[in-house]
Structure formats: structure tokens, C-alpha cells
Design a protein around this motif. Structure first.
Motif, PDB file in Angstrom:
ATOM      1  N   ILE A 291      13.481  22.926 -28.781  1.00  7.75           N
ATOM      2  CA  ILE A 291      13.071  21.792 -29.602  1.00  7.75           C
ATOM      3  C   ILE A 291      13.882  21.743 -30.894  1.00  7.75           C
ATOM      4  O   ILE A 291      14.375  20.691 -31.300  1.00  7.75           O
ATOM      5  N   LYS A 292      14.033  22.898 -31.519  1.00  8.62           N
ATOM      6  CA  LYS A 292      14.801  22.945 -32.762  1.00  8.62           C
ATOM      7  C   LYS A 292      16.238  22.513 -32.528  1.00  8.62           C
ATOM      8  O   LYS A 292      16.847  21.816 -33.351  1.00  8.62           O
ATOM      9  N   THR A 293      16.784  22.885 -31.377  1.00 10.82           N
ATOM     10  CA  THR A 293      18.167  22.530 -31.058  1.00 10.82           C
ATOM     11  C   THR A 293      18.331  21.034 -30.852  1.00 10.82           C
ATOM     12  O   THR A 293      19.215  20.396 -31.437  1.00 10.82           O
ATOM     13  N   LEU A 294      17.481  20.440 -30.016  1.00 11.88           N
ATOM     14  CA  LEU A 294      17.674  19.049 -29.616  1.00 11.88           C
ATOM     15  C   LEU A 294      17.125  18.049 -30.622  1.00 11.88           C
ATOM     16  O   LEU A 294      17.735  17.000 -30.856  1.00 11.88           O
ATOM     17  N   VAL A 295      15.988  18.346 -31.227  1.00 11.00           N
ATOM     18  CA  VAL A 295      15.401  17.401 -32.175  1.00 11.00           C
ATOM     19  C   VAL A 295      16.318  17.195 -33.370  1.00 11.00           C
ATOM     20  O   VAL A 295      16.414  16.096 -33.926  1.00 11.00           O
ATOM     21  N   ASN A 296      17.003  18.238 -33.770  1.00 12.88           N
ATOM     22  CA  ASN A 296      17.866  18.146 -34.958  1.00 12.88           C
ATOM     23  C   ASN A 296      19.221  17.524 -34.678  1.00 12.88           C
ATOM     24  O   ASN A 296      20.014  17.327 -35.599  1.00 12.88           O
ATOM     25  N   PRO A 298      21.448  14.454 -34.228  1.00  9.98           N
ATOM     26  CA  PRO A 298      21.339  13.012 -34.512  1.00  9.98           C
ATOM     27  C   PRO A 298      22.044  12.182 -33.440  1.00  9.98           C
ATOM     28  O   PRO A 298      23.054  11.518 -33.689  1.00  9.98           O
ATOM     29  N   LEU A 299      21.475  12.178 -32.221  1.00 10.01           N
ATOM     30  CA  LEU A 299      22.132  11.534 -31.086  1.00 10.01           C
ATOM     31  C   LEU A 299      21.413  10.247 -30.703  1.00 10.01           C
ATOM     32  O   LEU A 299      20.210  10.101 -30.919  1.00 10.01           O
ATOM     33  N   ASP A 300      22.170   9.323 -30.127  1.00 16.00           N
ATOM     34  CA  ASP A 300      21.591   8.041 -29.743  1.00 16.00           C
ATOM     35  C   ASP A 300      20.558   8.194 -28.639  1.00 16.00           C
ATOM     36  O   ASP A 300      19.568   7.470 -28.610  1.00 16.00           O
ATOM     37  N   ARG A 301      20.778   9.126 -27.706  1.00 11.14           N
ATOM     38  CA  ARG A 301      19.882   9.210 -26.559  1.00 11.14           C
ATOM     39  C   ARG A 301      19.845  10.625 -26.009  1.00 11.14           C
ATOM     40  O   ARG A 301      20.887  11.249 -25.799  1.00 11.14           O
ATOM     41  N   GLY A 320      16.027  10.532 -32.678  1.00  7.38           N
ATOM     42  CA  GLY A 320      14.972  11.314 -33.294  1.00  7.38           C
ATOM     43  C   GLY A 320      13.568  10.864 -32.993  1.00  7.38           C
ATOM     44  O   GLY A 320      12.607  11.543 -33.357  1.00  7.38           O
ATOM     45  N   GLU A 321      13.403   9.713 -32.333  1.00  4.01           N
ATOM     46  CA  GLU A 321      12.076   9.213 -31.980  1.00  4.01           C
ATOM     47  C   GLU A 321      11.864   9.362 -30.472  1.00  4.01           C
ATOM     48  O   GLU A 321      12.793   9.181 -29.697  1.00  4.01           O
ATOM     49  N   GLY A 322      10.635   9.662 -30.076  1.00  6.30           N
ATOM     50  CA  GLY A 322      10.393   9.742 -28.648  1.00  6.30           C
ATOM     51  C   GLY A 322       9.325  10.753 -28.317  1.00  6.30           C
ATOM     52  O   GLY A 322       8.523  11.160 -29.169  1.00  6.30           O
ATOM     53  N   HIS A 339      25.954   9.357 -26.933  1.00  7.92           N
ATOM     54  CA  HIS A 339      26.186   9.056 -28.343  1.00  7.92           C
ATOM     55  C   HIS A 339      27.365   8.094 -28.467  1.00  7.92           C
ATOM     56  O   HIS A 339      28.196   7.982 -27.563  1.00  7.92           O
ATOM     57  N   HIS A 340      27.425   7.410 -29.626  1.00  5.66           N
ATOM     58  CA  HIS A 340      28.457   6.391 -29.809  1.00  5.66           C
ATOM     59  C   HIS A 340      29.763   6.966 -30.350  1.00  5.66           C
ATOM     60  O   HIS A 340      30.725   6.209 -30.542  1.00  5.66           O
TER      61      HIS A 340
END
Length: 358
Positions: A291-296, A298-301, A320-322, A339-340
Motif C-alpha cells: 500500500i505504501k508503495t502504490l498509494v504514494n 502519483p500515477l494516472d491509473r 490517488g483516489e479509488g 501514466h501520461h
């Protein structure tokens, strides 16, 4: 009698999968529904994200659905119709897909007597109206133009000003939409599925609507072998464009000190970049570290089904939302990141490996 068929479109992370889950949960009792999902990534996650909905779910990974020349779409759709005999079909194109191409196929001569394409429902995030990256993206524009029903999802997260901007934007659209709405948590009104396409779609109409919008770049798929040195080993065809074709092959790694097969693929197209992982079920991630790895990031999806130290979890996150919720065990873990801007796949792969339990 033609099968009622519906496109649920929208850009990355606007909540299409959640909206489809809501529609499935509110379908008439005993009615057979089917869902065909396209994904930008190479391994496919949405089929498992919709697991438990008591409907036939099929996926077409790798962006193939919006390529008219691709047999993956028509083969998948034909098989779905033949094997499941659905009474209604929902189709979710990738968030980076031009719906005009799907409309061309579904309203063409081959499917004209088989499918009845209803109103196109497009979800959007009203906050994207303040983002030039979204407003100026050809696919975003295409999705808005071709919508019959335009829905601003995630309305519970909007400010009053953002709500007003959306309503003002919707009023300027010409021709006006059949329905315009603000909803939260993808709560689409099932009655919208019975609205007709307005105007009726045709190939000529679709081309006119596209105007000067550019077609997306051909998706370019590179298959990597993430070994312990994380060297950049591309598939031999990785530097060649393959319209409608995406190469796949096994990859090998030794996470957690034991030999296990990890598949990793990268792809890019239409200005976005993605990484997909297919990971054996016996590779277990430390829940808190993951969770700490992925939540932090800043990726589009971020989408995935992952085996963690507290059980299997389902991840469906956008900027970051979901949601991060428990789910039933799967045959393997799957993860897709989009990501863009270009992604440093070796660094991300190593970060993911560090989240494994010892």
C-alpha cells in the motif's frame, strides 16, 4: 431479435468499471447480461475486478478493441454471443480508445441484424475540464462528442464551482446530449440503457463527428525479461509498429529468492505509457509495504488483483483516489499501471519486488 448493446465510454480513471458493476447489480432478475471489456494493458484486470457479478465477462487486452482491423474484437464478441446467448451486452472500450471505431464496427453490415446499439453513455471527471492535458486530448474530445448521455461521475468529490463549470460546459455542446447528469460512485440510471442513439449512428456520421481529430498512434508492445540485474531486454520486435498486434511471451525472475515466472510487458500509445505484470500466486506481498508503495505513486491509473499477507485485494485507483478492498483468491496476481509520461519500468519492478514478504 437484435441484442440491445451499449457502449460505456470515458477517459482513464473516470469510473467505468464501477458504473458497469452498478448496472449489473440492478439488472432485471433472471436476465442474461454479458460484458466485453477492452484494456490498454497487456494482461487484463477488469474481468477479475467484475468477478462475482453473475454475468458473462470477457476481456480484450492490449488496446485491440478500438482497432477496426483487429480480429480480437470481433472474435471475442462473436464468441460471447454464441456461447452466452446474452439478452443485453455492455461494452467498455479502453479509456484511451476512440469510440467511433467501435461504433463503426457495431453498426456495420455484419452486426446490423444482430445488435441494436443504444445510446452511448460517456463518463467524465468534471475536474478534467480544468486540465489542458485532458481537454486537448483527441480521445477525450472524441468521447465527449460521441456521447448521447454525458455523465460527470465522482460528483461527491467536486466543489460547487466544478459542478457549475460542468453544467456550463454541457450547455454549450451542440447538438445537446439526450441526458446530462452528475452522479457519485458510478450510479448510472439503468433506464438510460433504453434510450436510443440520438442521432442514429452511421459510419458517415461518425467520420463527420471526428472532424480533424487525429487517430491514435499504433500501440507498441515491448516484452521485458526482468532478471536479477534488471537489464533492458526488449522483445526482438519491440522497435517495430504492429497495428492491432501485441506480442506476448513468458518472462522469468527469481523474486523472494525462489525461481518463479513473472511476466512483464510495457506498451505505449495515444500519449500514454503502461506496464503490466502477471505474477504467480505464491508470490505474496507485504500488505502494508505494498500500500505504501502504490498509494504514494502519483500515477494516472493503477488496477490490480494481488496476493498479500492479509489476503487477496482488489485495487482500482486513479490519481490517488479509488478502492483497496478484499476479494476472492485468483489464479495469479495481476497489476497494470498507466501514466501520461514515460515510466521507469526497471525501477518500478524493483520497487514492487521489495514489497514481497521475506
Amino acid at each position: 431479435m437484435p441484442i440491445p448493446t451499449h457502449l460505456i465510454t470515458g477517459f482513464l480513471g473516470v469510473g467505468k468499471t464501477t458504473a458497469i458493476r452498478h448496472l449489473l447489480a440492478h439488472r432485471p432478475a433472471g436476465e442474461r447480461w454479458a460484458v466485453l471489456v477492452n484494456e490498454f494493458g497487456q494482461v487484463g484486470v477488469d474481468e477479475q475486478l467484475m468477478e462475482g457479478e453473475d454475468a458473462a465477462i470477457r476481456q480484450v487486452p492490449g488496446g485491440c478493441l478500438c482497432c477496426v482491423s483487429s480480429q480480437a474484437f470481433t472474435v471475442g464478441l462473436n464468441r460471447l454471443i454464441r456461447e452466452e446467448r446474452p439478452e443485453r451486452i455492455l461494452i467498455e472500450p479502453t479509456g484511451l480508445g476512440h469510440p467511433a471505431r467501435v461504433i463503426e464496427t457495431l453498426t456495420g453490415e455484419f452486426y446490423r441484424q444482430v445488435l441494436d446499439l443504444g445510446a452511448v453513455i460517456t463518463l467524465m471527471d468534471a475536474r478534467h475540464l480544468a486540465s489542458p492535458r485532458h481537454r486537448e486530448h483527441p480521445t477525450w474530445q472524441d468521447q465527449i462528442r460521441l456521447a448521447d448521455v454525458l455523465v460527470a461521475n465522482k460528483a461527491d468529490l467536486y466543489s460547487d464551482a466544478e459542478r457549475e463549470v460542468f453544467l456550463d460546459f454541457a450547455r454549450t455542446l451542440d447538438p445537446p446530449k439526450t441526458r446530462t447528469a452528475l452522479v457519485s460512485q458510478g450510479t448510472l440510471d439503468p433506464a438510460w440503457l433504453d434510450l436510443p442513439a440520438d442521432p442514429p449512428r452511421s459510419v458517415e456520421d461518425t467520420h463527420d463527428l471526428l472532424g480533424d481529430i487525429h487517430h491514435p498512434d499504433d500501440l507498441l508492445g515491448d516484452i521485458h525479461h526482468p532478471d536479477s540485474s534488471l537489464g533492458d531486454t526488449h522483445h526482438p520486435l519491440g522497435d517495430t509498429h504492429h497495428p492491432g498486434h501485441h506480442a506476448h511471451e513468458d518472462s522469468h525472475d527469481s523474486p523472494a529468492g525462489t525461481q518463479s515466472d513473472w511476466f512483464l510487458a510495457t506498451q505505449h500509445g495515444d500519449g500514454y505509457h503502461g506496464i503490466s505484470w502477471l505474477i504467480p500466486a505464491d508470490a505474496v506481498f507485504d500488505h502494508d509495504r505494498l500500500i505504501k508503495t502504490l498509494v504514494n505513486l502519483p500515477l494516472d491509473r493503477i488496477k490490480g488483483i494481488l496476493h498479500t499477507s492479509t489476503g487477496w485485494i482488489r485495487i482500482n485507483q486513479s490519481q490517488g483516489e479509488g478502492e483497496w478492498v478484499t476479494t476472492t483468491p485468483a489464479p495469479e496476481s495481476r497489476l497494470e499501471i498507466i501514466h501520461h509520461t514515460p515510466l521507469d519500468w526497471p525501477a518500478l519492478h524493483e520497487t514492487l519486488r521489495r514489497s514481497l514478504t521475506v
